[in-house]
Design a protein around this motif. Sequence first.
Motif, PDB file in Angstrom:
ATOM      1  N   VAL A 101       0.833  -1.206   0.000  1.00  0.00           N
ATOM      2  CA  VAL A 101       0.000   0.000   0.000  1.00  0.00           C
ATOM      3  C   VAL A 101       0.867   1.256   0.000  1.00  0.00           C
ATOM      4  N   GLU A 102       0.555   2.156  -0.911  1.00  0.00           N
ATOM      5  CA  GLU A 102       1.160   3.484  -0.938  1.00  0.00           C
ATOM      6  C   GLU A 102       0.128   4.468  -0.401  1.00  0.00           C
ATOM      7  N   VAL A 103       0.518   5.300   0.559  1.00  0.00           N
ATOM      8  CA  VAL A 103      -0.374   6.299   1.134  1.00  0.00           C
ATOM      9  C   VAL A 103       0.055   7.668   0.611  1.00  0.00           C
ATOM     10  N   LYS A 104      -0.904   8.407   0.056  1.00  0.00           N
ATOM     11  CA  LYS A 104      -0.625   9.754  -0.445  1.00  0.00           C
ATOM     12  C   LYS A 104      -1.606  10.742   0.156  1.00  0.00           C
ATOM     13  N   TYR A 105      -1.089  11.902   0.552  1.00  0.00           N
ATOM     14  CA  TYR A 105      -1.902  12.942   1.172  1.00  0.00           C
ATOM     15  C   TYR A 105      -1.776  14.252   0.397  1.00  0.00           C
ATOM     16  N   ARG A 106      -2.893  14.947   0.278  1.00  0.00           N
ATOM     17  CA  ARG A 106      -2.931  16.314  -0.234  1.00  0.00           C
ATOM     18  C   ARG A 106      -3.902  17.099   0.648  1.00  0.00           C
ATOM     19  N   LYS A 107      -3.557  18.331   0.922  1.00  0.00           N
ATOM     20  CA  LYS A 107      -4.428  19.197   1.720  1.00  0.00           C
ATOM     21  C   LYS A 107      -5.752  19.428   0.988  1.00  0.00           C
ATOM     22  N   ASN A 108      -5.660  19.598  -0.337  1.00  0.00           N
ATOM     23  CA  ASN A 108      -6.843  19.758  -1.183  1.00  0.00           C
ATOM     24  C   ASN A 108      -6.481  19.290  -2.588  1.00  0.00           C
ATOM     25  N   SER A 109      -7.428  19.364  -3.504  1.00  0.00           N
ATOM     26  CA  SER A 109      -7.195  18.837  -4.850  1.00  0.00           C
ATOM     27  C   SER A 109      -6.701  19.887  -5.843  1.00  0.00           C
ATOM     28  N   VAL A 110      -6.307  21.059  -5.365  1.00  0.00           N
ATOM     29  CA  VAL A 110      -5.864  22.138  -6.256  1.00  0.00           C
ATOM     30  C   VAL A 110      -4.703  21.680  -7.146  1.00  0.00           C
ATOM     31  N   SER A 111      -3.748  20.982  -6.568  1.00  0.00           N
ATOM     32  CA  SER A 111      -2.599  20.523  -7.361  1.00  0.00           C
ATOM     33  C   SER A 111      -2.759  19.072  -7.804  1.00  0.00           C
ATOM     34  N   GLY A 112      -3.982  18.582  -7.845  1.00  0.00           N
ATOM     35  CA  GLY A 112      -4.257  17.223  -8.285  1.00  0.00           C
ATOM     36  C   GLY A 112      -4.637  16.324  -7.121  1.00  0.00           C
ATOM     37  N   MET A 113      -5.237  15.218  -7.473  1.00  0.00           N
ATOM     38  CA  MET A 113      -5.649  14.253  -6.464  1.00  0.00           C
ATOM     39  C   MET A 113      -4.429  13.473  -5.974  1.00  0.00           C
ATOM     40  N   PRO A 114      -4.421  13.055  -4.721  1.00  0.00           N
ATOM     41  CA  PRO A 114      -3.245  12.370  -4.176  1.00  0.00           C
ATOM     42  C   PRO A 114      -2.876  11.098  -4.947  1.00  0.00           C
ATOM     43  N   VAL A 145      -3.647   1.821  -3.203  1.00  0.00           N
ATOM     44  CA  VAL A 145      -3.301   3.199  -2.868  1.00  0.00           C
ATOM     45  C   VAL A 145      -4.365   3.727  -1.917  1.00  0.00           C
ATOM     46  N   VAL A 146      -3.921   4.337  -0.829  1.00  0.00           N
ATOM     47  CA  VAL A 146      -4.836   5.051   0.058  1.00  0.00           C
ATOM     48  C   VAL A 146      -4.573   6.533  -0.168  1.00  0.00           C
ATOM     49  N   ALA A 147      -5.615   7.221  -0.629  1.00  0.00           N
ATOM     50  CA  ALA A 147      -5.517   8.646  -0.933  1.00  0.00           C
ATOM     51  C   ALA A 147      -6.258   9.436   0.137  1.00  0.00           C
ATOM     52  N   VAL A 148      -5.556  10.365   0.759  1.00  0.00           N
ATOM     53  CA  VAL A 148      -6.160  11.234   1.761  1.00  0.00           C
ATOM     54  C   VAL A 148      -6.139  12.647   1.185  1.00  0.00           C
ATOM     55  N   CYS A 149      -7.334  13.188   0.984  1.00  0.00           N
ATOM     56  CA  CYS A 149      -7.462  14.547   0.444  1.00  0.00           C
ATOM     57  C   CYS A 149      -8.320  15.338   1.418  1.00  0.00           C
ATOM     58  N   GLY A 150      -7.658  16.242   2.150  1.00  0.00           N
ATOM     59  CA  GLY A 150      -8.352  16.957   3.211  1.00  0.00           C
ATOM     60  C   GLY A 150      -8.742  15.973   4.293  1.00  0.00           C
ATOM     61  N   LYS A 151     -10.024  15.843   4.545  1.00  0.00           N
ATOM     62  CA  LYS A 151     -10.517  14.898   5.555  1.00  0.00           C
ATOM     63  C   LYS A 151     -11.052  13.613   4.928  1.00  0.00           C
ATOM     64  N   GLN A 152     -11.039  13.529   3.596  1.00  0.00           N
ATOM     65  CA  GLN A 152     -11.576  12.363   2.904  1.00  0.00           C
ATOM     66  C   GLN A 152     -10.483  11.327   2.667  1.00  0.00           C
ATOM     67  N   LEU A 153     -10.784  10.082   2.988  1.00  0.00           N
ATOM     68  CA  LEU A 153      -9.850   8.976   2.776  1.00  0.00           C
ATOM     69  C   LEU A 153     -10.490   7.994   1.806  1.00  0.00           C
TER      70      LEU A 153
END
Length: 124
Positions: A50-63, A98-106
């Motif tokens: 599993v690869e975990v990726k985080y972004r504060k928001n989707s402005v620069s793309g999805m994690p 892949v686990v994508a965390v964008c803001g509070k959404q996982l």
Amino acid sequence: MNQREEGKKYEEQAAKYLMENGFILLEQNFRCRQGEVDLIGLHEDCLVFVEVKYRKNSVSGMPEEAVNAAKQQKICRVSDYYRLTHPCENKRQVRYDVVAVCGKQLLWHRNAFPYQQKVGRYGW
């Protein structure tokens, strides 16, 4: 909080979520010469990397978009090494999530990509 600490926080969050959903955690931050994988575990009788990726928001793309072909190849090389050094797991089917965390959404993307073998300069 620096980037490493922040990344660790989201990896812990992802691990907790996965375990609440039937994932058995075997390794966290597994490192070798080939690279590093955030989480390794068992789910639905598969050995899962599993690869975990985080972004504060989707402005620069999805994690999940950050897990490009080069990153996928690196994860697959690490998985090859892991299976070589852990022969008891060799009989299991392998899956790459892949686990994508964008803001509070996982979001948990199961079977996010197939095995990627690096193709050399001459196509082999």
